[in-house]
Structures are given as C-alpha cells and as structure tokens.
Write an enzyme that holds these catalytic residues in place. Structure first.
Site, PDB file in Angstrom:
ATOM      1  N   SER A  94      28.938  83.457  67.719  1.00 33.28           N
ATOM      2  CA  SER A  94      27.585  83.947  67.990  1.00 33.28           C
ATOM      3  C   SER A  94      27.557  85.248  68.786  1.00 33.28           C
ATOM      4  O   SER A  94      26.531  85.922  68.814  1.00 33.28           O
ATOM      5  CB  SER A  94      26.770  82.884  68.735  1.00 33.28           C
ATOM      6  OG  SER A  94      27.288  82.678  70.029  1.00 33.28           O
ATOM      7  N   HIS A 152      26.041  84.035  75.936  1.00 34.97           N
ATOM      8  CA  HIS A 152      25.095  84.902  75.236  1.00 34.97           C
ATOM      9  C   HIS A 152      24.627  86.035  76.140  1.00 34.97           C
ATOM     10  O   HIS A 152      24.845  86.020  77.340  1.00 34.97           O
ATOM     11  CB  HIS A 152      23.882  84.102  74.725  1.00 34.97           C
ATOM     12  CG  HIS A 152      24.170  83.329  73.474  1.00 34.97           C
ATOM     13  ND1 HIS A 152      23.283  82.450  72.927  1.00 34.97           N
ATOM     14  CD2 HIS A 152      25.261  83.295  72.653  1.00 34.97           C
ATOM     15  CE1 HIS A 152      23.785  81.900  71.838  1.00 34.97           C
ATOM     16  NE2 HIS A 152      24.993  82.400  71.658  1.00 34.97           N
ATOM     17  N   ASP A 207      17.365  82.335  71.999  1.00 38.28           N
ATOM     18  CA  ASP A 207      17.921  81.003  72.264  1.00 38.28           C
ATOM     19  C   ASP A 207      16.891  79.936  72.612  1.00 38.28           C
ATOM     20  O   ASP A 207      17.278  78.834  72.997  1.00 38.28           O
ATOM     21  CB  ASP A 207      18.938  81.092  73.410  1.00 38.28           C
ATOM     22  CG  ASP A 207      20.199  81.824  73.014  1.00 38.28           C
ATOM     23  OD1 ASP A 207      20.445  81.965  71.807  1.00 38.28           O
ATOM     24  OD2 ASP A 207      20.936  82.245  73.923  1.00 38.28           O
TER      25      ASP A 207
END
Length: 179
Positions: A56, A96, A122
């Site tokens: 990701s 992230h 998210d």
C-alpha cells in the site's frame, strides 16, 4: 546425517558444557530483549523497528522493507509524513502517509491517512464511527529504512513451519557451537 552429528555432540558434552551452552543461549535472548527495550527508550516508540507487510505504500516503501521509527511527543505531526499507527481491534500496525490534519481550537490535533498506492483514504480501515486518527494512535514515524531486509519476517509469518525450522536451527547452532 546432521541430526546424528548433533546427537553425538550433545552426548559428548558433560553437564557443565551443556549448562554453559544453555546459559549462553539465555544470554543471547536476554541481550536481544535489552537492546529492544533500549531502542524503545531512545526512540520513544513502543515498536522502534517495523516491517512493511503490504504494497500500500509503494513506491515509497515495498513489502519487506524494514522501517526505523521515532515517536517524540514534542514533534508535531505534519502532512506528508509517514506514520505507523494502530487501530483499535487490530493487532498489526499500518504504515501510511498523513493526508490531512485537523486542528481544533483547544489544540487537539487529528489527522487522516492514506496509503500512497491506495485509491482512497483510510477512513474505511478505522474503527466504526472513527473518521480521524489521534496522536495516541501513532506507534511511530518513519525516519529511515532498509529495503527488503524484513522479508524474512514476512516468510516466518506466512509459513510457520519455516519459522520453527529457523528457530530450531539457531538454537541448535548455539547449543552445539563450542566457542
């Protein structure tokens, strides 16, 4: 052949040598734990080293990259910074990038994250009803990385038999190695 050699080596050891090898193994394990706890104190992070488990965050980080984290309370979180955070109800932390920051008038800061390789933010990952992360959710912030070194950790998690084989061989080496 290897197992027979190992048994012969263990049989030839007297009790004192065997105790010495077991203590040596214990010292290695306790040293590793002390180093980990020391890193926790120095970095201010509950987990100073993490492995990227998914794609990701590509192209910034790839699966298997080893990240070094810090989590200093005095450093403000900024847009664009890569954070590792934990979501209530999930064991594995997520790596992230901070997408948006929302600062309330009382000084409370909340932020939104997104994986570089993900199409959406998210909010779908957060617990139900949660739209922003808070500072308490942050495990650490990425300060450096070593590419692909963590792939061994991924292999050990994906293939438990491999993990037990590696641990067995390391333990065997420490017990049999006489120097």
């Amino acid at each position: 052949m290897l197992s027979l050699d190992f048994l012969d080596d263990v049989r030839r050891m007297n009790k004192r040598q065997l105790y010495y090898q077991v203590l040596n193994f214990g010292m290695i394990v306790s040293s590793a734990l002390m180093i980990w706890k020391g890193l926790m104190v120095v970095t201010g992070s509950e987990s100073p080293i993490v492995v990227v488990l998914s794609g990701s965050m590509e192209p910034a980080f790839h699966r298997g990259d080893l990240l070094f984290l810090t989590n200093r309370v005095e450093d403000p979180i900024r847009v664009g910074e890569i954070v590792v955070f934990r979501i209530e109800g999930r064991e594995i932390p997520i790596v992230h990038r901070v997408l948006k920051i929302h600062e309330k008038q009382n000084g409370n800061i909340k932020f939104l994250t997104k994986g570089d390789n993900n199409a959406v933010d998210d909010r779908g990952l957060y617990k139900q009803g949660q739209h922003w992360l808070e500072k308490k959710d942050v495990v650490g912030r990425a300060r450096g990385f070593v590419p692909y070194i963590g792939i061994v950790t991924i292999l050990m998690n994906d293939y438990p038999k491999f993990k037990y084989a590696v641990l067995f061989l390391l333990g065997l080496f420490v017990l049999v190695h006489r120097e």
